[in-house]
Design a protein around this motif. Structure first.
Motif, PDB file in Angstrom:
ATOM      1  N   GLN B 159      22.401  69.901 -40.765  1.00 24.52           N
ATOM      2  CA  GLN B 159      21.118  70.655 -40.570  1.00 24.52           C
ATOM      3  C   GLN B 159      20.964  71.218 -42.265  1.00 24.52           C
ATOM      4  OE1 GLN B 159      20.104  72.757 -37.515  1.00 24.52           O
ATOM      5  NE2 GLN B 159      20.914  71.155 -36.230  1.00 24.52           N
ATOM      6  N   ASN B 160      22.138  71.188 -42.992  1.00 25.28           N
ATOM      7  CA  ASN B 160      21.912  71.831 -44.539  1.00 25.28           C
ATOM      8  C   ASN B 160      21.800  70.643 -45.516  1.00 25.28           C
ATOM      9  OD1 ASN B 160      22.657  73.984 -42.952  1.00 25.28           O
ATOM     10  ND2 ASN B 160      24.707  73.932 -43.635  1.00 25.28           N
ATOM     11  N   ILE B 161      21.873  69.200 -45.161  1.00 28.34           N
ATOM     12  CA  ILE B 161      21.940  68.097 -45.998  1.00 28.34           C
ATOM     13  C   ILE B 161      20.534  68.216 -46.816  1.00 28.34           C
ATOM     14  CG2 ILE B 161      21.599  65.841 -46.395  1.00 28.34           C
ATOM     15  CD1 ILE B 161      23.820  65.363 -44.206  1.00 28.34           C
ATOM     16  N   ALA B 162      19.426  68.207 -46.144  1.00 32.18           N
ATOM     17  CA  ALA B 162      17.988  68.307 -46.962  1.00 32.18           C
ATOM     18  C   ALA B 162      17.903  69.338 -47.663  1.00 32.18           C
ATOM     19  CB  ALA B 162      16.797  68.610 -45.689  1.00 32.18           C
ATOM     20  N   GLU B 163      18.506  70.469 -47.582  1.00 27.18           N
ATOM     21  CA  GLU B 163      18.368  71.438 -48.670  1.00 27.18           C
ATOM     22  C   GLU B 163      19.431  71.220 -49.919  1.00 27.18           C
ATOM     23  OE1 GLU B 163      18.498  75.231 -46.196  1.00 27.18           O
ATOM     24  OE2 GLU B 163      16.663  74.160 -45.789  1.00 27.18           O
ATOM     25  N   THR B 164      20.522  70.375 -49.277  1.00 28.85           N
ATOM     26  CA  THR B 164      21.307  69.900 -50.366  1.00 28.85           C
ATOM     27  C   THR B 164      20.741  69.216 -51.460  1.00 28.85           C
ATOM     28  OG1 THR B 164      23.110  70.401 -49.095  1.00 28.85           O
ATOM     29  CG2 THR B 164      23.528  69.095 -50.973  1.00 28.85           C
ATOM     30  N   CYS B 165      19.918  68.126 -50.957  1.00 23.23           N
ATOM     31  CA  CYS B 165      19.407  67.098 -51.542  1.00 23.23           C
ATOM     32  C   CYS B 165      18.466  67.860 -52.396  1.00 23.23           C
ATOM     33  CB  CYS B 165      18.856  65.914 -51.108  1.00 23.23           C
ATOM     34  SG  CYS B 165      19.860  65.044 -49.796  1.00 23.23           S
ATOM     35  N   ALA B 166      17.424  68.619 -51.620  1.00 27.36           N
ATOM     36  CA  ALA B 166      16.326  69.234 -52.148  1.00 27.36           C
ATOM     37  C   ALA B 166      16.700  70.179 -53.639  1.00 27.36           C
ATOM     38  CB  ALA B 166      15.842  70.152 -51.409  1.00 27.36           C
ATOM     39  N   LYS B 167      17.869  70.696 -53.653  1.00 28.25           N
ATOM     40  CA  LYS B 167      18.250  71.386 -54.689  1.00 28.25           C
ATOM     41  C   LYS B 167      17.865  70.516 -55.940  1.00 28.25           C
ATOM     42  CE  LYS B 167      22.440  71.492 -54.744  1.00 28.25           C
ATOM     43  NZ  LYS B 167      24.052  71.481 -54.471  1.00 28.25           N
ATOM     44  N   CYS B 168      17.950  69.240 -55.877  1.00 29.06           N
ATOM     45  CA  CYS B 168      17.821  68.312 -57.010  1.00 29.06           C
ATOM     46  C   CYS B 168      16.337  67.669 -56.923  1.00 29.06           C
ATOM     47  CB  CYS B 168      18.785  67.309 -57.296  1.00 29.06           C
ATOM     48  SG  CYS B 168      20.419  67.925 -57.721  1.00 29.06           S
ATOM     49  N   HIS B 169      16.248  67.033 -55.772  1.00 31.12           N
ATOM     50  CA  HIS B 169      15.025  66.176 -55.510  1.00 31.12           C
ATOM     51  C   HIS B 169      13.804  67.256 -55.533  1.00 31.12           C
ATOM     52  CE1 HIS B 169      16.509  62.343 -55.597  1.00 31.12           C
ATOM     53  NE2 HIS B 169      17.716  62.672 -55.227  1.00 31.12           N
ATOM     54  N   GLU B 170      13.663  68.205 -55.409  1.00 31.72           N
ATOM     55  CA  GLU B 170      12.486  69.233 -55.289  1.00 31.72           C
ATOM     56  C   GLU B 170      12.447  69.820 -56.622  1.00 31.72           C
ATOM     57  OE1 GLU B 170       9.974  70.210 -52.585  1.00 31.72           O
ATOM     58  OE2 GLU B 170      10.483  68.081 -52.413  1.00 31.72           O
ATOM     59  N   ASP B 185       8.447  65.359 -54.068  1.00 33.76           N
ATOM     60  CA  ASP B 185       7.886  66.059 -52.756  1.00 33.76           C
ATOM     61  C   ASP B 185       8.532  65.729 -51.827  1.00 33.76           C
ATOM     62  OD1 ASP B 185       7.435  63.421 -52.996  1.00 33.76           O
ATOM     63  OD2 ASP B 185       4.956  63.707 -52.348  1.00 33.76           O
ATOM     64  N   ARG B 186       9.831  65.217 -51.897  1.00 39.72           N
ATOM     65  CA  ARG B 186      10.446  64.348 -50.711  1.00 39.72           C
ATOM     66  C   ARG B 186      10.898  65.632 -49.841  1.00 39.72           C
ATOM     67  NH1 ARG B 186       9.585  59.120 -51.783  1.00 39.72           N
ATOM     68  NH2 ARG B 186       7.600  60.389 -52.646  1.00 39.72           N
ATOM     69  N   PHE B 187      11.308  66.689 -50.062  1.00 38.43           N
ATOM     70  CA  PHE B 187      11.558  67.550 -49.139  1.00 38.43           C
ATOM     71  C   PHE B 187      10.336  67.927 -48.342  1.00 38.43           C
ATOM     72  CE2 PHE B 187      13.629  71.899 -47.937  1.00 38.43           C
ATOM     73  CZ  PHE B 187      14.239  71.465 -46.719  1.00 38.43           C
ATOM     74  N   TYR B 190       9.423  65.435 -46.195  1.00 40.15           N
ATOM     75  CA  TYR B 190      10.062  65.276 -45.009  1.00 40.15           C
ATOM     76  C   TYR B 190       9.821  66.419 -44.177  1.00 40.15           C
ATOM     77  CZ  TYR B 190      14.755  65.804 -42.280  1.00 40.15           C
ATOM     78  OH  TYR B 190      15.564  65.879 -41.374  1.00 40.15           O
ATOM     79  N   LYS B 191       9.466  67.717 -44.513  1.00 41.48           N
ATOM     80  CA  LYS B 191       9.147  68.862 -43.627  1.00 41.48           C
ATOM     81  C   LYS B 191       8.133  68.364 -42.876  1.00 41.48           C
ATOM     82  CE  LYS B 191      10.628  72.738 -46.043  1.00 41.48           C
ATOM     83  NZ  LYS B 191      10.194  73.988 -47.010  1.00 41.48           N
ATOM     84  N   LYS B 192       7.291  67.479 -42.946  1.00 41.03           N
ATOM     85  CA  LYS B 192       6.195  67.191 -42.227  1.00 41.03           C
ATOM     86  C   LYS B 192       6.383  66.270 -40.868  1.00 41.03           C
ATOM     87  CE  LYS B 192       2.664  67.505 -45.416  1.00 41.03           C
ATOM     88  NZ  LYS B 192       2.023  66.714 -46.673  1.00 41.03           N
ATOM     89  N   SER B 193       7.786  65.861 -41.051  1.00 44.90           N
ATOM     90  CA  SER B 193       8.096  64.704 -40.265  1.00 44.90           C
ATOM     91  C   SER B 193       8.750  65.315 -38.603  1.00 44.90           C
ATOM     92  CB  SER B 193       9.346  63.704 -40.709  1.00 44.90           C
ATOM     93  OG  SER B 193      10.288  64.463 -40.766  1.00 44.90           O
ATOM     94  N   TYR B 194       8.586  64.650 -37.686  1.00 48.85           N
ATOM     95  CA  TYR B 194       9.050  64.939 -36.494  1.00 48.85           C
ATOM     96  C   TYR B 194      10.606  65.205 -36.674  1.00 48.85           C
ATOM     97  CZ  TYR B 194      10.482  65.281 -31.529  1.00 48.85           C
ATOM     98  OH  TYR B 194      10.775  65.461 -30.436  1.00 48.85           O
ATOM     99  N   HIS B 195      11.476  64.364 -37.402  1.00 50.69           N
ATOM    100  CA  HIS B 195      12.516  64.722 -37.455  1.00 50.69           C
ATOM    101  C   HIS B 195      13.086  66.053 -37.792  1.00 50.69           C
ATOM    102  CE1 HIS B 195      12.878  60.054 -38.636  1.00 50.69           C
ATOM    103  NE2 HIS B 195      13.217  60.262 -37.409  1.00 50.69           N
ATOM    104  N   TYR B 196      12.509  66.466 -39.107  1.00 54.80           N
ATOM    105  CA  TYR B 196      12.644  67.991 -39.633  1.00 54.80           C
ATOM    106  C   TYR B 196      12.217  68.975 -38.229  1.00 54.80           C
ATOM    107  CZ  TYR B 196      12.167  72.060 -42.155  1.00 54.80           C
ATOM    108  OH  TYR B 196      12.053  73.419 -42.657  1.00 54.80           O
TER     109      TYR B 196
END
Lengths: 270, 306
Positions: B159-170, B185-187, B190-196
């Protein structure tokens, strides 16, 4: 006081209506929290149905109920017992014009409605359109990988787009428009349960239909029944509770439409 | 859309850095006054660095490596010079300062050859060697607070990975420095997806960045070995526990972040649908509230009640 009572809805129609609105409310209740996962009310609503998996299950089952009722309705009312008075006609335009004149003080004469007012017709066909859109897009989204065997992924994303927009559109129509007109303005309207409306209301809301029915008396579709006046205290209290619920739901829907409209306008128009 | 969130993120990132530095400074100042008390209280007085870097040391104490690595493994310095006011000396004996990102990967490789073997195929490692600000082991796992990814506090907990990647990718400044304009805009997407949405609401289904991009074997989409190469998407989506048995599906183009465009006679279908509904909803709101408003106002007019 003995008053004429008019039959407005058959038992069959009432059961359809009850199934439709129960599934509608459950769908909205379990659907919107997913669209706005970061809102404070979202987690609260999901918790209230017992967690995320229950939410999904309820959403899917209610979806099936709604699809079932819609299909049944089409089969029954179009193939078995078609009604033509629910179709749009030129009189609706006149009624609308007259209603606006009345509201804007250009005329003191209220339009004379038949069995269905123009607003009720719009709502009816809106609900039909909504059920089709929500049903098909929902099925595509339920099993995306099955769907992707036949359609490109882009189409499923479009289904998602439709699903959200139509949900908001339909909820505004039902929770604000329909709820206000039929259950708030005509408080306490029990015709969805009993199927009957009192003479007073018939005269007031559907004067043309009333005249028609009175002409055909006694073969017209009416029964003599005891009509009880509602207790003013209960009515007053009920109205206050209804107003509060209504305002809460209105603000919720307006907030949601504002949010998605804002996002869409920024993304697609500006 | 992307702009709004990332701008704030950027600012936050900068503020955070300045804040952090100031805090560390104040912290160090305070600690230099009563370091001996702190050392006694924590019972870690045996680590000479604790006197001055107590927060880092206590982070480190909680990490999976507390009994496996020492500060000196990465920073050099002498741990045996015991803590006192003159312990500034500990940072002198063969002290190497901050290890570089490349060195770190080599260091972790000593004990985690499997992970780093895979990692060293990835775009992150390849670009890191070219001096780009890509991810090294410690960017994802944390520096002093490395935890098992099963630990909910870990930066690699699903549950924390997205934020870890977003640190750089956003982070627009970090990414814009790159010549080919990698998407930031990757995070957001991703936030719009059902997964998130499902995991945010406590659902069991979680596909997060590292499930689709592989945690270590992260590759650019055009690489034929990449998990997100269109040819491999069916295998990636069909991982065990996900969309198993995703057979010959129609993932044409395989866009996940940027939504796939569908064209109707050269018009973008999404645009048409959106504009249609914008108009419908605006119209509906006016119509519904308008009629309610008019209905209520005409009721106040007693004479006109029909």
């Amino acid at each position: 006081m003995v008053e004429l009572i008019f039959k407005r809805f058959t038992l069959n129609q009432r059961i359809q209506h009850i199934l439709f609105f129960t599934s509608f409310i459950l769908l909205a209740y379990t659907g919107f929290p997913l669209k706005f996962p970061e809102s404070w009310w979202s987690s609260w609503m999901i918790a209230s149905v017992g967690g995320f998996d229950n939410r999904t299950l309820i959403h899917h089952l209610s979806g099936l109920v709604m699809i079932g009722v819609s299909v049944y309705h089409v089969v029954y009312h179009i193939l078995e017992k078609p009604r033509y008075d629910v179709l749009f006609n030129l009189k609706d335009i006149d009624d609308f014009k007259q209603q606006m004149k009345y509201f804007l003080r250009y005329s003191d004469e209220h339009p004379k409605y038949g069995r269905y007012t123009f607003k009720q017709k719009v709502e009816y066909f809106g609900a039909g359109f909504g059920a089709v859109v929500m049903g098909f897009s929902g099925l595509l989204m339920w099993q995306p990988f099955e769907a992707m065997k036949y359609f490109p992924i882009g189409l499923i994303q479009i289904a998602g787009l439709f699903h959200t927009w139509e949900a908001v559109l339909a909820s505004i129509a039902v929770f604000i428009g329909h709820f206000y007109d039929e259950h708030f303005d005509k408080f306490l309207n029990m015709s969805w349960w009993t199927g009957n409306i009192p003479e007073e209301e018939m005269k007031h809301e559907h004067p043309l239909e009333y005249e028609e029915a009175m002409k055909n008396r006694p073969t017209g579709n009416m029964e003599h029944l005891e009509h009880k006046e509602n207790n003013i205290l209960i009515t007053g209290f009920g109205k206050i509770v209804f107003t509060l619920i209504f305002i809460a739901i209105c603000s919720w829907l307006v907030w949601m439409s504002y949010t998605i409209l804002y996002e869409a306008i920024v993304n697609y128009i500006l | 859309m992307g702009g709004i969130i990332t701008d704030r993120d950027n600012k936050w990132y900068q503020i955070f850095n300045i804040r952090k530095l100031t805090l560390i400074f104040i912290f160090l100042l305070l600690l230099s006054i009563n370091n001996s008390i702190a050392a006694e209280q924590s019972g870690t007085g045996d680590i000479s660095c604790y006197h001055c870097h107590s927060r880092l040391v206590s982070d480190f104490q909680k990490s999976v490596h507390f009994d496996k690595n020492t500060c000196a493994d990465c920073h050099g310095g002498d741990l045996n010079i015991s803590g006192s006011l003159v312990s500034i000396n500990v940072m002198h004996a063969n002290f190497t300062g901050k290890p570089t990102a490349v060195n770190i990967a080599d260091f972790c490789a000593k004990c985690h050859p499997g992970s780093s073997g895979v990692y060293e195929e990835s775009i992150h490692w390849q670009k890191l060697k070219e001096d780009r600000p890509a991810a090294s082991c410690t960017d994802c796992h944390g520096i002093h607070n490395i935890l098992s990814s099963k630990d909910p506090n870990s930066s690699t907990f699903p549950q924390n990975i997205a934020e870890t990647c977003a640190k750089c990718h956003e982070n627009q400044t970090r990414m814009q420095a790159l010549y080919y304009g990698i998407k930031t805009d990757r995070f957001d997407t991703y936030k719009k997806s059902y997964h998130y949405k499902s995991y945010k609401s406590g659902g069991g289904v979680i596909a997060t960045c590292s499930d689709c991009h592989e945690n270590h074997d992260t590759r650019i989409a055009s690489d034929p070995k990449s998990a997100i190469n269109p040819a491999n998407l069916i295998t990636t989506c069909g991982k065990k526990g996900c969309h198993e048995g995703a057979g010959n599906v129609f993932l044409s183009g395989g866009k996940i972040h940027e939504e796939q465009s569908v064209y109707l006679l050269s018009f973008d279908a999404k645009r048409i649908v959106t504009i249609f509904y914008i108009i419908m909803i605006l119209f509906e709101l006016t119509f519904t509230f308008g009629l309610i408003f008019l209905g209520i106002t005409s009721k106040f007019d007693i004479k006109r009640r029909h």
